[in-house]
Design a protein around this motif. Structure first.
Motif, short mmCIF file in Angstrom:
data_model
loop_
_atom_site.label_atom_id
_atom_site.label_comp_id
_atom_site.label_asym_id
_atom_site.label_seq_id
_atom_site.Cartn_x
_atom_site.Cartn_y
_atom_site.Cartn_z
N ASN A 112 -2.14 18.30 9.37
CA ASN A 112 -2.04 19.23 10.47
C ASN A 112 -3.22 20.41 10.33
O ASN A 112 -3.30 21.34 11.31
N MET A 156 3.52 14.46 22.79
CA MET A 156 4.19 14.96 21.39
C MET A 156 5.34 15.88 21.78
O MET A 156 4.98 17.11 22.38
N MET A 213 8.29 18.44 19.39
CA MET A 213 9.15 18.79 18.18
C MET A 213 10.46 19.37 18.49
O MET A 213 10.33 20.49 19.32
N SER A 216 8.00 14.47 4.28
CA SER A 216 8.59 14.77 3.18
C SER A 216 9.71 13.68 2.62
O SER A 216 9.75 13.36 1.37
N VAL A 220 6.44 11.32 9.54
CA VAL A 220 7.23 11.72 8.40
C VAL A 220 6.51 11.98 7.23
O VAL A 220 5.61 11.11 6.84
#
Ligand SMILES: *Cc1c(COP(=O)(O)O)cnc(C)c1O
Length: 222
Positions: free
Chosen positions: A47, A152, A154, A215, A213
Protein backbone atom coordinates in the motif's frame (compact mmCIF):
# COMPACT_ATOMS: atom_id res chain seq x y z
CA UNK A 1 -0.33 -22.10 10.79
CA UNK A 2 2.53 -21.34 8.41
CA UNK A 3 2.37 -18.87 5.52
CA UNK A 4 2.43 -21.85 3.18
CA UNK A 5 -0.60 -23.45 4.86
CA UNK A 6 -2.46 -20.15 5.02
CA UNK A 7 -2.03 -19.62 1.28
CA UNK A 8 -3.25 -23.14 0.57
CA UNK A 9 -6.33 -22.48 2.69
CA UNK A 10 -7.24 -19.24 0.89
CA UNK A 11 -6.65 -20.92 -2.47
CA UNK A 12 -9.02 -23.73 -1.49
CA UNK A 13 -11.70 -21.12 -0.96
CA UNK A 14 -10.90 -19.64 -4.38
CA UNK A 15 -11.25 -22.99 -6.02
CA UNK A 16 -12.90 -22.71 -9.46
CA UNK A 17 -14.07 -19.13 -8.87
CA UNK A 18 -11.58 -17.76 -11.43
CA UNK A 19 -10.68 -15.17 -8.80
CA UNK A 20 -7.02 -14.43 -8.05
CA UNK A 21 -5.32 -13.95 -4.71
CA UNK A 22 -3.19 -10.89 -4.05
CA UNK A 23 -1.03 -11.54 -1.00
CA UNK A 24 -0.83 -8.22 0.83
CA UNK A 25 2.68 -8.08 2.25
CA UNK A 26 2.68 -4.52 3.64
CA UNK A 27 4.65 -4.18 6.90
CA UNK A 28 6.07 -7.71 6.50
CA UNK A 29 9.74 -8.21 5.63
CA UNK A 30 11.08 -9.55 2.36
CA UNK A 31 11.65 -12.94 4.05
CA UNK A 32 7.90 -13.33 4.58
CA UNK A 33 7.31 -12.53 0.91
CA UNK A 34 9.89 -15.18 0.01
CA UNK A 35 8.08 -17.76 2.13
CA UNK A 36 4.88 -17.06 0.21
CA UNK A 37 6.85 -17.09 -3.04
CA UNK A 38 8.24 -20.53 -2.23
CA UNK A 39 4.65 -21.65 -1.67
CA UNK A 40 3.92 -20.64 -5.27
CA UNK A 41 2.39 -17.19 -4.70
CA UNK A 42 3.35 -14.68 -7.42
CA UNK A 43 0.99 -11.71 -6.99
CA UNK A 44 1.74 -9.38 -4.09
CA UNK A 45 0.16 -6.13 -2.97
CA UNK A 46 1.68 -3.20 -1.11
CA UNK A 47 0.00 0.00 0.00
CA UNK A 48 3.00 2.33 0.11
CA UNK A 49 5.41 3.27 -2.68
CA UNK A 50 8.32 3.59 -0.22
CA UNK A 51 7.80 -0.03 0.85
CA UNK A 52 7.00 -1.40 -2.58
CA UNK A 53 10.13 -0.13 -4.34
CA UNK A 54 12.75 -1.75 -2.04
CA UNK A 55 10.83 -5.05 -2.11
CA UNK A 56 10.63 -4.94 -5.89
CA UNK A 57 14.38 -4.35 -6.04
CA UNK A 58 15.27 -7.10 -3.56
CA UNK A 59 12.90 -9.86 -4.64
CA UNK A 60 12.56 -12.18 -7.68
CA UNK A 61 11.62 -10.43 -10.90
CA UNK A 62 8.76 -12.76 -11.78
CA UNK A 63 6.68 -11.33 -8.93
CA UNK A 64 3.68 -9.29 -10.05
CA UNK A 65 3.43 -6.19 -7.86
CA UNK A 66 0.12 -4.44 -7.24
CA UNK A 67 -0.20 -1.05 -5.55
CA UNK A 68 -3.35 -1.15 -3.43
CA UNK A 69 -3.04 1.96 -1.24
CA UNK A 70 -3.51 5.67 -1.77
CA UNK A 71 -1.03 6.99 -4.35
CA UNK A 72 0.26 10.55 -4.51
CA UNK A 73 0.86 11.93 -8.00
CA UNK A 74 4.49 12.80 -7.20
CA UNK A 75 5.25 9.14 -6.41
CA UNK A 76 3.91 7.53 -9.59
CA UNK A 77 7.31 7.84 -11.24
CA UNK A 78 8.94 5.43 -8.79
CA UNK A 79 6.69 2.49 -9.69
CA UNK A 80 5.70 3.25 -13.28
CA UNK A 81 8.33 1.00 -14.85
CA UNK A 82 7.25 -2.22 -13.17
CA UNK A 83 3.88 -2.04 -11.38
CA UNK A 84 1.39 -4.54 -12.79
CA UNK A 85 -1.84 -3.03 -11.50
CA UNK A 86 -2.67 0.11 -9.53
CA UNK A 87 -5.93 -0.51 -7.61
CA UNK A 88 -6.28 2.88 -6.03
CA UNK A 89 -6.89 5.53 -8.69
CA UNK A 90 -9.12 8.06 -6.98
CA UNK A 91 -8.77 11.20 -9.10
CA UNK A 92 -8.53 12.27 -12.72
CA UNK A 93 -5.32 14.11 -11.90
CA UNK A 94 -3.72 10.85 -10.72
CA UNK A 95 -4.93 8.98 -13.81
CA UNK A 96 -3.37 11.68 -15.98
CA UNK A 97 -0.05 11.42 -14.17
CA UNK A 98 -0.04 7.61 -14.50
CA UNK A 99 -0.62 8.05 -18.23
CA UNK A 100 2.27 10.54 -18.45
CA UNK A 101 4.55 8.08 -16.70
CA UNK A 102 3.28 5.29 -18.94
CA UNK A 103 4.35 7.37 -21.96
CA UNK A 104 7.80 7.99 -20.47
CA UNK A 105 8.26 4.29 -19.71
CA UNK A 106 6.82 3.23 -23.06
CA UNK A 107 4.27 0.91 -21.47
CA UNK A 108 0.56 0.68 -20.79
CA UNK A 109 -0.13 0.80 -17.05
CA UNK A 110 -3.17 -1.15 -15.84
CA UNK A 111 -5.34 0.58 -13.27
CA UNK A 112 -8.57 0.22 -11.33
CA UNK A 113 -10.72 3.12 -10.24
CA UNK A 114 -11.21 2.97 -6.48
CA UNK A 115 -14.88 3.37 -5.66
CA UNK A 116 -16.15 4.58 -2.33
CA UNK A 117 -18.71 2.06 -1.02
CA UNK A 118 -18.22 2.12 2.77
CA UNK A 119 -19.84 4.48 5.22
CA UNK A 120 -16.65 5.54 6.96
CA UNK A 121 -15.59 9.08 6.18
CA UNK A 122 -11.90 8.24 5.97
CA UNK A 123 -11.82 5.91 3.00
CA UNK A 124 -10.42 7.19 -0.29
CA UNK A 125 -12.26 6.73 -3.52
CA UNK A 126 -14.60 8.08 -6.15
CA UNK A 127 -18.38 8.08 -5.89
CA UNK A 128 -20.29 6.22 -8.62
CA UNK A 129 -21.03 9.56 -10.21
CA UNK A 130 -17.41 10.73 -10.13
CA UNK A 131 -16.31 7.43 -11.67
CA UNK A 132 -18.77 7.90 -14.51
CA UNK A 133 -17.48 11.42 -15.06
CA UNK A 134 -13.99 9.94 -15.51
CA UNK A 135 -15.28 7.24 -17.87
CA UNK A 136 -17.22 9.76 -19.97
CA UNK A 137 -14.57 12.42 -20.17
CA UNK A 138 -13.25 13.47 -23.56
CA UNK A 139 -9.72 13.78 -22.20
CA UNK A 140 -9.66 10.11 -21.19
CA UNK A 141 -9.74 9.15 -24.88
CA UNK A 142 -6.29 10.72 -25.31
CA UNK A 143 -4.71 8.56 -22.60
CA UNK A 144 -2.84 6.02 -24.68
CA UNK A 145 -0.68 4.58 -21.89
CA UNK A 146 -3.19 3.51 -19.25
CA UNK A 147 -5.87 0.87 -19.28
CA UNK A 148 -8.80 0.93 -16.86
CA UNK A 149 -9.43 -2.73 -16.01
CA UNK A 150 -12.27 -2.22 -13.56
CA UNK A 151 -12.93 -1.14 -10.01
CA UNK A 152 -11.64 -1.62 -6.48
CA UNK A 153 -13.75 -1.15 -3.38
CA UNK A 154 -13.46 -1.61 0.37
CA UNK A 155 -16.51 -2.49 2.42
CA UNK A 156 -17.22 -1.01 5.84
CA UNK A 157 -15.13 -2.37 8.68
CA UNK A 158 -17.99 -4.05 10.54
CA UNK A 159 -19.22 -7.39 11.85
CA UNK A 160 -22.49 -6.80 10.02
CA UNK A 161 -22.21 -9.25 7.12
CA UNK A 162 -25.47 -8.13 5.55
CA UNK A 163 -24.12 -4.60 5.31
CA UNK A 164 -20.80 -5.77 3.81
CA UNK A 165 -22.69 -7.90 1.29
CA UNK A 166 -24.91 -4.99 0.35
CA UNK A 167 -21.89 -2.78 -0.31
CA UNK A 168 -20.18 -5.42 -2.46
CA UNK A 169 -23.42 -6.03 -4.34
CA UNK A 170 -23.77 -2.34 -5.12
CA UNK A 171 -20.24 -2.26 -6.55
CA UNK A 172 -20.82 -5.39 -8.64
CA UNK A 173 -24.02 -3.90 -10.02
CA UNK A 174 -22.22 -0.67 -10.94
CA UNK A 175 -19.35 -2.70 -12.45
CA UNK A 176 -21.75 -4.66 -14.69
CA UNK A 177 -23.46 -1.46 -15.77
CA UNK A 178 -20.18 0.24 -16.65
CA UNK A 179 -18.94 -2.88 -18.41
CA UNK A 180 -21.90 -2.70 -20.79
CA UNK A 181 -21.71 1.10 -21.23
CA UNK A 182 -18.01 1.88 -21.49
CA UNK A 183 -15.52 0.18 -23.70
CA UNK A 184 -12.52 1.66 -25.48
CA UNK A 185 -8.90 0.86 -26.27
CA UNK A 186 -8.04 2.05 -22.77
CA UNK A 187 -11.20 0.89 -20.98
CA UNK A 188 -11.74 -2.84 -20.61
CA UNK A 189 -13.82 -3.93 -17.64
CA UNK A 190 -12.77 -7.36 -16.40
CA UNK A 191 -11.39 -6.94 -12.87
CA UNK A 192 -13.34 -6.28 -9.70
CA UNK A 193 -11.03 -6.01 -6.69
CA UNK A 194 -12.96 -6.54 -3.48
CA UNK A 195 -12.48 -8.58 -0.34
CA UNK A 196 -9.84 -8.62 2.41
CA UNK A 197 -9.06 -11.11 5.20
CA UNK A 198 -12.26 -10.39 7.12
CA UNK A 199 -14.67 -10.33 4.18
CA UNK A 200 -13.17 -12.08 1.15
CA UNK A 201 -15.57 -15.01 1.33
CA UNK A 202 -18.51 -12.65 1.00
CA UNK A 203 -16.71 -10.78 -1.79
CA UNK A 204 -16.19 -14.04 -3.67
CA UNK A 205 -19.90 -14.81 -3.52
CA UNK A 206 -20.60 -11.30 -4.82
CA UNK A 207 -18.39 -11.62 -7.90
CA UNK A 208 -14.92 -10.47 -6.92
CA UNK A 209 -12.11 -11.32 -9.36
CA UNK A 210 -9.21 -10.15 -7.13
CA UNK A 211 -9.09 -10.55 -3.38
CA UNK A 212 -6.48 -8.67 -1.33
CA UNK A 213 -5.55 -10.76 1.69
CA UNK A 214 -2.85 -9.82 4.19
CA UNK A 215 -3.30 -10.83 7.83
CA UNK A 216 -4.95 -14.19 7.06
CA UNK A 217 -1.73 -15.16 5.29
CA UNK A 218 1.07 -13.36 7.14
CA UNK A 219 -0.49 -12.93 10.60
CA UNK A 220 -1.71 -9.89 12.48
CA UNK A 221 0.18 -6.69 11.69
CA UNK A 222 1.74 -4.74 14.54
C1 LIG B 1 -4.03 -3.85 4.17
C2 LIG B 1 -4.95 -3.89 3.03
C3 LIG B 1 -5.58 -5.10 2.65
C4 LIG B 1 -5.39 -6.40 3.39
O1 LIG B 1 -5.95 -6.35 4.65
P1 LIG B 1 -6.05 -7.66 5.60
O2 LIG B 1 -7.16 -7.33 6.51
O3 LIG B 1 -4.74 -7.78 6.28
O4 LIG B 1 -6.33 -8.81 4.72
C5 LIG B 1 -6.42 -5.06 1.55
N1 LIG B 1 -6.64 -3.95 0.85
C6 LIG B 1 -6.06 -2.77 1.17
C7 LIG B 1 -6.35 -1.57 0.34
C8 LIG B 1 -5.20 -2.70 2.26
O5 LIG B 1 -4.63 -1.53 2.58
Amino acid sequence: MSIDENIKKVNENLNKSGCHLIAVSKTYPAEAVMEAYEAGQRIFGENKVQELVPKYEALPKDIHWHLIGHLQTNKVKYIASFVELIHSVDSFKLLKEINNEGVKNNRVINVLLQIYIAEEETKFGLSFQEAEEVLRSEELKKFTNIKINGFMGMASNTEDHAKIRKEFKSLKFFFDQCKSLYSATNVDFHELSMGMSADYKIALEEGSTLIRVGSSIFGTRK
